[in-house]
Motif scaffolding. Structure first.
Motif, PDB file in Angstrom:
ATOM      1  N   TRP A 112      59.324 103.426 -24.544  1.00  0.00           N
ATOM      2  CA  TRP A 112      59.850 102.615 -22.867  1.00  0.00           C
ATOM      3  C   TRP A 112      60.844 103.004 -23.084  1.00  0.00           C
ATOM      4  N   CYS A 116      62.775 104.958 -19.730  1.00  0.00           N
ATOM      5  CA  CYS A 116      62.984 104.146 -18.771  1.00  0.00           C
ATOM      6  C   CYS A 116      64.622 104.800 -17.877  1.00  0.00           C
ATOM      7  N   SER A 139      53.203 108.461 -26.343  1.00  0.00           N
ATOM      8  CA  SER A 139      54.048 107.515 -25.345  1.00  0.00           C
ATOM      9  C   SER A 139      54.088 109.035 -24.314  1.00  0.00           C
ATOM     10  N   VAL A 416      53.359  98.435 -20.897  1.00  0.00           N
ATOM     11  CA  VAL A 416      54.874  97.189 -21.310  1.00  0.00           C
ATOM     12  C   VAL A 416      54.001  96.254 -21.935  1.00  0.00           C
ATOM     13  N   GLN A 420      55.053  94.030 -24.551  1.00  0.00           N
ATOM     14  CA  GLN A 420      55.838  93.133 -25.264  1.00  0.00           C
ATOM     15  C   GLN A 420      55.691  91.871 -25.924  1.00  0.00           C
TER      16      GLN A 420
END
Length: 432
Positions: A112, A116, A139, A416, A420
């Motif tokens: 992630w 990004c 991913s 996401v 988290q």
């Protein structure tokens, strides 16, 4: 189906910048062509998916040549300590608590963060790597993976060989070719000479490279000279490890003789400026390496020693740090730093010429930057803007192997919110 990507400008590679609108034609995960101007479909009856991002600057995806992805779970857990204290007192005890699911979610967190921030390819040497590879496959990121092995005793040695063989068989060229596998001897101070020799033979038998930490700290070098009568690099040469392709991480405390060995054997180097500074390890002699013709890429190392995976920071630091060391503003210009973070990084990872560039035939690993960002204005020199001004927050869209994985800063392939929740749950398990 073909994809046409329209953008306002592009950095094809470190030597070719196009500051005007153009379009890329992408098919089967690769760049089939690119041309100035917007896409015209006159007379073209085949189905085409047109993506218009005319306020974007396209560049090759960044390549992170050294790291330990799941160490995102240890971010901030052992700061402001020298390497050996950091390892023995903070990191190793926490790593003993890592589970297979922790490795999976830690790797998802890393993917992630990297996607990004414009990194489309990374290397990884860690534990329980089947679960890391599964996270990579899901991913959409590209990765060069290895099982990190140590040889403290006969059991660990045998397990390292067994796990490396099994991982290679299961994942090499996996995930539609996005995963390649190397061997991962941790370092000469954790792998005795005879074990390094055995691992070199295994790398040769499997016809794959190896990645290893070499000469990261002065203590490591001093101990090698005391125990073996030679530097870690000379030791790696003596046991035959350098007879196979090697990506050596760090190479901070090296002599001219060490550099000559690296050059003679064509060893590739992963330069990790920020991690080396944070751990107080020192500064690798990048300029000397490049003068000898060594293939060098840039890396972040793990998030426990950096503490982020932002390759824009490494690129800017590589360009500025060595100017200060040499007291020469012409050392490591922007074009060289960009090359180290893209095409040279891909070469350092043994991926070849079809990576780290936007030339025809290259893999469509593409990052789009916001051309309206204050960091990109007024655009006297787009390449300099990217190296000296831009950062992760300027990344808007990302493609890997022709597939869009980030759109308008939002990951398309990673849940996401789930990441988290799982990462915070794992943190609680650490503290239990």
């Amino acid at each position: 189906m073909k994809t046409v990507l329209e953008v306002g400008g592009a950095i094809i590679d470190a030597s070719t910048v196009i500051p005007q609108p153009l379009h890329f034609v992408i098919e089967n995960g690769a760049i089939q062509s690119y041309a100035l101007g917007l896409y015209e479909s006159w007379g073209n009856r085949e189905p085409v998916d047109v993506i218009r991002r005319r306020n974007r600057i396209a560049m090759p995806g960044l390549v992170n040549t050294h790291g330990h992805a799941a160490m995102t779970l240890l971010r901030g857990a052992g700061d402001d300590l020298p390497l050996m204290t950091w390892l023995n007192e903070r990191i190793f005890p926490l790593e003993d608590k890592l589970t297979e699911e922790a490795i999976y979610w830690g790797t998802q967190l890393a993917a992630w963060e990297m996607l990004c921030s414009g990194t489309t390819t990374y290397t990884d040497m860690y534990m329980m790597m089947h679960h890391a590879a599964q996270a990579v496959a899901e991913s959409g990121i590209r990765a060069v993976l290895s099982v990190g092995v140590v040889g403290f005793d006969e059991m660990s040695r045998n397990n390292g060989i067994k796990r490396s063989r099994a991982f290679h068989q299961a994942w090499h060229k996996g995930a539609s070719g996005r995963i390649t596998v190397t061997l991962g001897p941790h370092a000469p101070y954790t792998c005795p000479p005879d074990y390094l020799r055995e691992l070199a033979q295994l790398a040769s038998a499997l016809d794959i490279p190896a990645q290893i930490h070499l000469s990261e700290t002065k203590v490591e070098v001093d101990n090698a000279i005391h125990d073996h009568g030679q530097s870690p690099i000379a030791l790696a040469q003596r046991v035959g490890l350098l007879d196979v392709p090697v990506l050596a991480a760090h190479c901070v405390h090296v002599t001219d003789a060490d550099l000559d060995i690296l050059a003679e054997y064509g060893v590739h180097v992963a330069h990790n400026p920020q991690s080396n500074l944070k751990l107080g390890s020192g500064i690798a002699p990048l300029q000397k390496m490049l003068e000898r013709g060594l293939v060098v890429g840039l890396g972040t190392d793990g998030a426990a020693s950096n503490n982020n995976l932002d390759m824009f920071e490494e690129m800017r630091l590589a360009a500025t740090l060595h100017k200060g060391v040499a007291q020469d503003a012409e050392v490591i210009p922007a074009s060289v730093a960009f090359d180290l973070a893209t095409a040279k990084g891909a070469k350092a990872c043994f991926l070849g010429d079809q990576h780290g560039t936007l030339r025809v035939g290259a893999k469509a690993d593409i990052v789009l930057l916001d051309a309206a960002s204050p960091h990109m204005l007024p655009q006297h020199n787009i390449l300099s803007d990217v190296v000296y001004a831009c950062g992760a927050d300027d990344v808007r869209d990302v493609f890997v192997d022709g597939r869009q994985v980030v759109s308008e800063g939002v990951p398309l392939t990673i849940d996401v919110e789930r990441v988290q929740r799982e990462v915070l749950r794992i943190k609680e398990q650490f503290q239990a």
